[in-house]
Design a protein around this motif. Structure first.
Motif, PDB file in Angstrom:
ATOM      1  N   GLY B  29       0.822  -1.215   0.000  1.00 50.87           N
ATOM      2  CA  GLY B  29       0.000   0.000   0.000  1.00 50.87           C
ATOM      3  C   GLY B  29       0.851   1.258   0.000  1.00 50.87           C
ATOM      4  N   HIS B  30       1.891   1.266   0.823  1.00 51.81           N
ATOM      5  CA  HIS B  30       2.786   2.428   0.897  1.00 51.81           C
ATOM      6  C   HIS B  30       3.493   2.648  -0.441  1.00 51.81           C
ATOM      7  N   PHE B  31       3.973   1.555  -0.987  1.00 54.27           N
ATOM      8  CA  PHE B  31       4.718   1.673  -2.246  1.00 54.27           C
ATOM      9  C   PHE B  31       3.816   2.134  -3.384  1.00 54.27           C
ATOM     10  N   GLN B  32       2.584   1.663  -3.346  1.00 55.31           N
ATOM     11  CA  GLN B  32       1.651   2.087  -4.394  1.00 55.31           C
ATOM     12  C   GLN B  32       1.396   3.591  -4.328  1.00 55.31           C
ATOM     13  N   ARG B  33       1.231   4.096  -3.109  1.00 59.70           N
ATOM     14  CA  ARG B  33       0.989   5.543  -2.950  1.00 59.70           C
ATOM     15  C   ARG B  33       2.183   6.337  -3.460  1.00 59.70           C
ATOM     16  N   ILE B  34       3.374   5.912  -3.041  1.00 55.99           N
ATOM     17  CA  ILE B  34       4.583   6.641  -3.464  1.00 55.99           C
ATOM     18  C   ILE B  34       4.707   6.603  -4.984  1.00 55.99           C
ATOM     19  N   ALA B  35       4.504   5.424  -5.554  1.00 55.69           N
ATOM     20  CA  ALA B  35       4.674   5.276  -7.003  1.00 55.69           C
ATOM     21  C   ALA B  35       3.634   6.093  -7.771  1.00 55.69           C
ATOM     22  N   ARG B  36       2.391   6.057  -7.313  1.00 54.95           N
ATOM     23  CA  ARG B  36       1.326   6.753  -8.048  1.00 54.95           C
ATOM     24  C   ARG B  36       1.565   8.255  -8.118  1.00 54.95           C
ATOM     25  N   ASN B  38       4.584   9.745  -7.684  1.00 52.41           N
ATOM     26  CA  ASN B  38       5.869  10.068  -8.298  1.00 52.41           C
ATOM     27  C   ASN B  38       5.928   9.811  -9.790  1.00 52.41           C
ATOM     28  N   LEU B  39       5.060   8.942 -10.278  1.00 53.04           N
ATOM     29  CA  LEU B  39       5.113   8.601 -11.703  1.00 53.04           C
ATOM     30  C   LEU B  39       4.325   9.590 -12.546  1.00 53.04           C
ATOM     31  N   ARG B  40       4.843   9.840 -13.724  1.00 53.30           N
ATOM     32  CA  ARG B  40       4.117  10.701 -14.659  1.00 53.30           C
ATOM     33  C   ARG B  40       2.791  10.047 -15.047  1.00 53.30           C
ATOM     34  N   ASP B  41       2.844   8.722 -15.191  1.00 56.84           N
ATOM     35  CA  ASP B  41       1.627   7.979 -15.495  1.00 56.84           C
ATOM     36  C   ASP B  41       1.336   7.019 -14.333  1.00 56.84           C
ATOM     37  N   PRO B  42       0.393   7.392 -13.466  1.00 58.19           N
ATOM     38  CA  PRO B  42       0.131   6.554 -12.283  1.00 58.19           C
ATOM     39  C   PRO B  42      -0.309   5.144 -12.641  1.00 58.19           C
ATOM     40  N   GLY B  43      -0.785   4.950 -13.866  1.00 54.57           N
ATOM     41  CA  GLY B  43      -1.206   3.631 -14.303  1.00 54.57           C
ATOM     42  C   GLY B  43      -0.062   2.634 -14.376  1.00 54.57           C
ATOM     43  N   LEU B  44       1.161   3.149 -14.354  1.00 48.58           N
ATOM     44  CA  LEU B  44       2.320   2.263 -14.450  1.00 48.58           C
ATOM     45  C   LEU B  44       2.854   1.847 -13.079  1.00 48.58           C
ATOM     46  N   ALA B  45       2.089   2.212 -12.032  1.00 48.13           N
ATOM     47  CA  ALA B  45       2.551   1.915 -10.664  1.00 48.13           C
ATOM     48  C   ALA B  45       2.791   0.415 -10.468  1.00 48.13           C
ATOM     49  N   PRO B  71      13.613   2.020   4.445  1.00 44.76           N
ATOM     50  CA  PRO B  71      14.222   3.075   3.624  1.00 44.76           C
ATOM     51  C   PRO B  71      14.976   2.511   2.414  1.00 44.76           C
ATOM     52  N   TRP B  72      15.595   1.350   2.601  1.00 43.69           N
ATOM     53  CA  TRP B  72      16.320   0.716   1.482  1.00 43.69           C
ATOM     54  C   TRP B  72      15.362   0.348   0.349  1.00 43.69           C
ATOM     55  N   MET B  73      14.211  -0.197   0.729  1.00 40.88           N
ATOM     56  CA  MET B  73      13.234  -0.565  -0.292  1.00 40.88           C
ATOM     57  C   MET B  73      12.630   0.680  -0.953  1.00 40.88           C
ATOM     58  N   VAL B  74      12.409   1.716  -0.131  1.00 41.07           N
ATOM     59  CA  VAL B  74      11.874   2.971  -0.696  1.00 41.07           C
ATOM     60  C   VAL B  74      12.882   3.560  -1.693  1.00 41.07           C
ATOM     61  N   GLN B  75      14.161   3.420  -1.355  1.00 35.49           N
ATOM     62  CA  GLN B  75      15.207   3.921  -2.248  1.00 35.49           C
ATOM     63  C   GLN B  75      15.150   3.206  -3.606  1.00 35.49           C
ATOM     64  N   ILE B  76      14.970   1.900  -3.567  1.00 31.38           N
ATOM     65  CA  ILE B  76      14.851   1.134  -4.823  1.00 31.38           C
ATOM     66  C   ILE B  76      13.617   1.587  -5.601  1.00 31.38           C
ATOM     67  N   LEU B  77      12.518   1.778  -4.872  1.00 29.98           N
ATOM     68  CA  LEU B  77      11.268   2.206  -5.515  1.00 29.98           C
ATOM     69  C   LEU B  77      11.432   3.574  -6.186  1.00 29.98           C
ATOM     70  N   ILE B  78      12.053   4.510  -5.451  1.00 28.41           N
ATOM     71  CA  ILE B  78      12.253   5.859  -6.000  1.00 28.41           C
ATOM     72  C   ILE B  78      13.120   5.785  -7.256  1.00 28.41           C
ATOM     73  N   TYR B 131      12.001  17.519  -5.722  1.00 35.96           N
ATOM     74  CA  TYR B 131      11.117  18.127  -4.730  1.00 35.96           C
ATOM     75  C   TYR B 131       9.874  17.285  -4.495  1.00 35.96           C
ATOM     76  N   ARG B 132       9.379  16.707  -5.583  1.00 38.18           N
ATOM     77  CA  ARG B 132       8.181  15.881  -5.451  1.00 38.18           C
ATOM     78  C   ARG B 132       8.453  14.661  -4.575  1.00 38.18           C
ATOM     79  N   GLU B 133       9.586  14.025  -4.818  1.00 36.31           N
ATOM     80  CA  GLU B 133       9.922  12.824  -4.038  1.00 36.31           C
ATOM     81  C   GLU B 133       9.946  13.122  -2.544  1.00 36.31           C
ATOM     82  N   ILE B 134      10.584  14.217  -2.210  1.00 32.79           N
ATOM     83  CA  ILE B 134      10.757  14.536  -0.790  1.00 32.79           C
ATOM     84  C   ILE B 134       9.412  14.899  -0.154  1.00 32.79           C
ATOM     85  N   LEU B 135       8.577  15.593  -0.912  1.00 43.19           N
ATOM     86  CA  LEU B 135       7.250  15.945  -0.373  1.00 43.19           C
ATOM     87  C   LEU B 135       6.389  14.700  -0.164  1.00 43.19           C
TER      88      LEU B 135
END
Lengths: 178, 195
Positions: B29-36, B38-45, B71-78, B131-135
């Motif tokens: 769930g967390h990763f999906q939120r971050i990906a949606r 951060n991605l230009r196209d949330p459909g690619l989450a 944090p390590w996994m979030v780093q990979i996701l980012i 900036y988006r990532e950090i927010l």
């Protein structure tokens, strides 16, 4: 007009990341300064709205199944040697660093061993040239000998007179011996 | 931030399917939120998540500090999000300010929280990547400064300054773009009227 420093302080104040004294000062500043108060109010409202709408847990009951299925497919889609190769491949950054280190080592070794290597190469070249000359000379001599022996072999046969002379000489020698 | 038990990570390293399922359940769930966001196209989450879990699957045995697993996994996701965004960069950007303003106008006219969520997501996507990532990590995932620094591989001082700058741009952007739609009115009302 709020400058970057003040906005940074307000940002950290919003996250409660400041020490007590600075927190007190920023709090007083926000209370006194209309622009700072407005900025802080907007920021907090935007944060609250975002947390409420984007921070909620996404209900996706099939996510886990989809990801597990994808993981299984990804795990078995490569052959064993592809997986071994992939696990041994360096990341681009590491590969660049390794390449640079190897280059430095090669340059160092080259500069360190340049003199002996050059000497070895020149000695080898001289020796090769010497052997080449010797071989050439030997071949020329052999060729000369071969030419001579071939000439003898190909010379015309002796005449009958010469043969007769040789026979009479032999007879004379036999008589004298007797 | 979600705490991932060491026993779960050890189970994952030993290839236990149940542990992997649990790890995905905890973090998905967390990763999906971050990906949606951060991605230009949330459909690619989903694609990004799949790639992220695959890399985690392949490299989990290399993780030394298990307390830093999240944090390590979030780093990979980012990183995966960045790579996907670069891939999509050449594609035409259909999301103009005009269409956003139009949506905001319709939101003001009394629509639901799904639209507000969409608008807020698009508002965040207008920000530069760093900036988006950090927010997203701070405002949506609630990571503290140190965890953000670990996840983004930057010093904590950079996190402070970048977050302040991001917030300034965020407030300015909200003020600039949403004049027509009145998102700031929603913000100042606390969003109660929308949800």
């Amino acid at each position: 007009m709020l400058n970057d420093y003040l906005k940074t302080l307000i940002s950290e104040y919003a996250d409660d990341e400041l020490d007590l004294e600075t927190t007190q000062q920023v709090s007083e500043f926000i209370a006194k300064n209309r622009e700072a108060e407005e900025y802080f109010h907007k920021l907090q409202s935007l944060r609250r709205l975002t947390t409420e709408h984007l921070g909620d847990k996404i209900e996706d009951p099939t996510l886990e199944l989809r990801m597990m299925n994808a993981l299984r497919l990804r795990s078995y889609e490569q052959t064993w040697w592809e997986r071994v190769f992939a696990s041994r491949v360096l990341s681009p950054r590491t590969a660049t660093a390794v390449a640079f280190v190897v280059l430095v080592i090669v340059l160092f070794l080259f500069s360190y061993f340049q003199a002996p290597v050059t000497r070895f190469i020149s000695d080898t070249r001289a020796r090769v040239e010497q052997l080449g000359d010797e071989a050439q000379t030997g071949l020329s001599e052999r060729q000369h000998e071969l030419t001579e022996s071939l000439g003898e072999l190909l010379s015309p046969p002796r005449s009958d007179e010469e043969e007769g002379k040789r026979t009479s000489n032999t007879t004379e020698q036999e008589v004298s011996i007797a | 931030m979600v705490e991932i038990p060491s026993s779960l990570l050890i189970g994952c390293v030993s290839g236990d399917d149940t542990c992997w399922q649990e790890l995905i359940r905890l973090t998905g769930g967390h990763f999906q939120r971050i990906a949606r966001v951060n991605l230009r196209d949330p459909g690619l989450a989903d694609d990004v998540l799949q790639e992220t879990y695959f890399k985690v699957f392949r490299n989990l045995h290399k993780l030394r500090d298990r307390s830093r697993a999240m944090p390590w996994m979030v780093q990979i996701l980012i990183n995966e999000c960045r790579m996907m965004n670069r891939k999509l960069k050449r594609e035409a950007q259909n999301e103009s300010e005009e269409s956003l303003s139009y949506q905001l106008a319709s939101t003001k006219n009394g629509t639901g929280s799904a639209e507000t969520r969409e608008i807020l997501g698009r508002l965040l996507r207008q920000l530069p990547e760093h900036y988006r990532e950090i927010l997203v990590l701070r405002e949506i995932e609630g990571l503290d400064y140190e965890e953000i620094a670990t996840a983004l591989k930057v010093p904590i001082g950079t996190v402070r300054s970048r977050l302040a700058r991001a917030r300034t741009m965020w407030v300015d952007l909200a003020g600039e773009i949403v004049k027509a739609g009145g998102l700031l009115d929603l913000c100042l009302d606390g969003g109660d009227g929308v949800a």
